[in-house]
Motif scaffolding. Sequence first.
Motif, mmCIF file in Angstrom:
data_model
loop_
_atom_site.group_PDB
_atom_site.id
_atom_site.type_symbol
_atom_site.label_atom_id
_atom_site.label_comp_id
_atom_site.label_asym_id
_atom_site.label_seq_id
_atom_site.Cartn_x
_atom_site.Cartn_y
_atom_site.Cartn_z
ATOM 1 N N UNK A 486 2.870 2.705 3.353
ATOM 2 C CA UNK A 486 3.754 3.747 2.992
ATOM 3 C C UNK A 486 5.034 2.945 2.332
ATOM 4 N N UNK A 487 5.368 1.830 2.394
ATOM 5 C CA UNK A 487 6.294 0.961 1.709
ATOM 6 C C UNK A 487 6.088 0.966 0.205
ATOM 7 N N UNK A 488 5.059 1.357 -0.210
ATOM 8 C CA UNK A 488 4.817 1.435 -1.817
ATOM 9 C C UNK A 488 4.012 2.384 -2.310
ATOM 10 N N UNK A 489 4.440 3.587 -1.478
ATOM 11 C CA UNK A 489 3.538 5.080 -2.088
ATOM 12 C C UNK A 489 4.598 5.855 -2.758
ATOM 13 N N UNK A 490 5.234 6.713 -1.856
ATOM 14 C CA UNK A 490 6.081 7.488 -2.464
ATOM 15 C C UNK A 490 7.666 6.751 -2.770
ATOM 16 N N UNK A 491 7.809 5.972 -1.629
ATOM 17 C CA UNK A 491 9.153 5.233 -1.684
ATOM 18 C C UNK A 491 8.569 3.704 -2.124
ATOM 19 N N UNK A 492 9.734 3.145 -2.735
ATOM 20 C CA UNK A 492 9.432 1.517 -3.017
ATOM 21 C C UNK A 492 10.453 0.733 -2.292
ATOM 22 N N UNK A 493 9.914 0.389 -1.168
ATOM 23 C CA UNK A 493 10.919 -0.672 -0.265
ATOM 24 C C UNK A 493 11.315 -2.041 -1.044
ATOM 25 N N UNK A 494 12.329 -2.442 -0.497
ATOM 26 C CA UNK A 494 12.699 -3.879 -1.051
ATOM 27 C C UNK A 494 11.743 -4.862 -1.177
ATOM 28 N N UNK A 495 12.032 -5.923 -2.089
ATOM 29 C CA UNK A 495 10.701 -6.798 -2.011
ATOM 30 C C UNK A 495 10.616 -7.604 -1.077
ATOM 31 N N UNK A 496 11.690 -7.857 -0.124
ATOM 32 C CA UNK A 496 11.451 -8.681 1.051
ATOM 33 C C UNK A 496 10.557 -7.863 2.196
ATOM 34 N N UNK A 497 10.559 -6.547 1.944
ATOM 35 C CA UNK A 497 9.948 -5.913 2.992
ATOM 36 C C UNK A 497 8.327 -5.733 2.494
ATOM 37 N N UNK A 498 8.061 -5.777 1.289
ATOM 38 C CA UNK A 498 6.532 -5.517 0.906
ATOM 39 C C UNK A 498 5.718 -6.677 1.134
ATOM 40 N N UNK A 499 5.566 -7.228 2.294
ATOM 41 C CA UNK A 499 5.138 -8.430 2.638
ATOM 42 C C UNK A 499 3.470 -8.478 2.694
ATOM 43 N N UNK A 500 2.833 -7.279 2.781
ATOM 44 C CA UNK A 500 1.367 -7.166 2.999
ATOM 45 C C UNK A 500 0.769 -6.269 1.667
ATOM 46 N N UNK A 501 -0.375 -6.852 1.554
ATOM 47 C CA UNK A 501 -1.487 -5.859 0.723
ATOM 48 C C UNK A 501 -1.819 -4.679 1.118
ATOM 49 N N UNK A 502 -2.331 -3.634 0.188
ATOM 50 C CA UNK A 502 -2.760 -2.748 0.753
ATOM 51 C C UNK A 502 -3.964 -2.709 1.421
ATOM 52 N N UNK A 503 -4.168 -2.310 2.773
ATOM 53 C CA UNK A 503 -4.958 -2.580 3.941
ATOM 54 C C UNK A 503 -6.295 -2.285 3.545
ATOM 55 N N UNK A 504 -6.676 -1.209 2.820
ATOM 56 C CA UNK A 504 -7.997 -0.831 2.437
ATOM 57 C C UNK A 504 -8.782 -1.695 1.296
ATOM 58 N N UNK A 505 -7.812 -2.130 0.491
ATOM 59 C CA UNK A 505 -8.016 -2.780 -0.770
ATOM 60 C C UNK A 505 -8.315 -4.316 -0.493
ATOM 61 N N UNK A 506 -7.545 -4.813 -0.009
ATOM 62 C CA UNK A 506 -7.546 -6.408 0.696
ATOM 63 C C UNK A 506 -7.767 -6.612 1.959
ATOM 64 N N UNK A 507 -8.871 -6.952 2.391
ATOM 65 C CA UNK A 507 -8.941 -6.899 4.154
ATOM 66 C C UNK A 507 -9.070 -8.553 4.613
#
Length: 525
Positions: A486-507
């Motif tokens: 949800x960090x990059x869905x409706x809201x866009x979290x700060x860059x330092x908080x976006x530390x992981x790739x989408x779970x269902x795409x890159x496993x």
Amino acid sequence: MKFTRLLNRSSRSKSTIESPTGKEYLQSNLKQNIQRVKEALGNSSDIIFREVSLSPSGAQVMGLLYTDGLADQKIINDFVAESVMMDLTDQPQNPLSPSDMFQRLKDFALTIGGIKEFTDFDTLYNSILSGEAVILLDEYDKGVAVSVQGWKDRGVNEPSTESVVRGPHEGFSETLRTNTALVRRKIKDPNLWLESRQIGRVTKTEVAIMFIKGVASDEVIEEVRVRLDRIDIDGILESGYIEELIQDETYTPFPTIKNSERPDVIAAELLEGKVAILVDGTPFVLVVPALFVSFIHAAEDYYQRADISTLVRILRYIGIFITLLFPSLYIAITTFHQEMLPTPLVLGLAAQREGVPIPAFIEALMMEVAFEVLREAGLRMPRVIGPAVSVVGTLVIGQAAVEAGIVSAAMVIVVAVTAISSFIFPSYNMSNTFRMLRLPMMGLAASFGLFGIFVGVIAILLHLCSLRSFGVPYMSPFAPMIALDQKDAIFRFPRWAMFSRPRLISQKNVTRGQKSPSQKPEPRK
């Protein structure tokens, strides 16, 4: 006449050798090979044939074949013809055998990269028509294809469909190698792999698959390979051909494959574990898997601050509801649910519609069709007059329709706000989707009021949740609900908080960096 055809067929069979699979192989006679190429290509005037003697006695002859306009004449003259003549003519007293000369040609004479050896006519035709130069030797049944492509292209210009205020202003062109180079400029990693194949029996269009090994899912990569290899068609002229032939669901208005003409967008998608499909001859690159949120996000969301990007995204989601439901809500409320509006507003709307002889649904339908016609006409007109005609036409028709009593002023406002909201989508495909869905929603509102609107919205949501894009749920991370994404869905979290790739795409490789992601930057004291 019949005897002549039989005679030509028998003479052709003697000059070429066919394998059991129907493939024709080169002969050791240079003149026969050149004559076969001329016959196959219809003696086309843009195919250049040159025969060059490699010895003073003229015993050894070389043939040079290429397509004028696709091959670079300067490269051929400076690095192919001149290099071959200087090297092969400087021979000892005893002339080289054809096999030794061919080997010397490959190892020493040709000073240019991109050399491949072939033995059949199919590879020869493909090489010539792809912009390569072909070298044949007399008394030898093999040839060499040299990469000397040099056709004219549009160059790297600013994208016309995905403009940004802040961010790169370079876009893809119609040349495949230019596009792959633009992506490699962004991602200088050896794990960025590129696989090429030709699709189309007649066009033989070059199609490339690009992905980051170790980040992209192996299942998705294999599925892309299988779907591309399954395509059997005579020609591919644009990436839209590929999109229709490999998409998961055919009967859906929602796009399940994303396209973009921005190298930074494609690089960002690759870093998330997605697969890019590049097609020669088009600046639009396909990306799979594509989720619903992918069509709502814009490249500039990641170049602005997180709070500004979040606000803009919320406006886009509001624009979705306005584009889809605003005319339907107006029709339903004014037709069935007048009690929901304040009394002064109801009286004002009733006064406006007093002279309108048609129902609200027909009124809205007429205005929507008129606006779509003006919109399409503005796109097809010359760029100098297109915008002016569409704007002036909209104002004149709207004002004249109100004064003539055909439509009410409130309906003009509703249609105008709805049309403006449809331009808020970063993706043109998704904008077209909601333009199409708006019409049946208006029909449901005119028939059943708000109940029809609720049924239509539920049907759309159920359809969205049933879609998949190359095995990935279309509505993720909403359905299924993934809290971490949800960090990059409706809201866009700060860059330092976006530390992981989408779970269902890159496993496999889900972390974007080695540094601990839980530490945000600390201000200086």
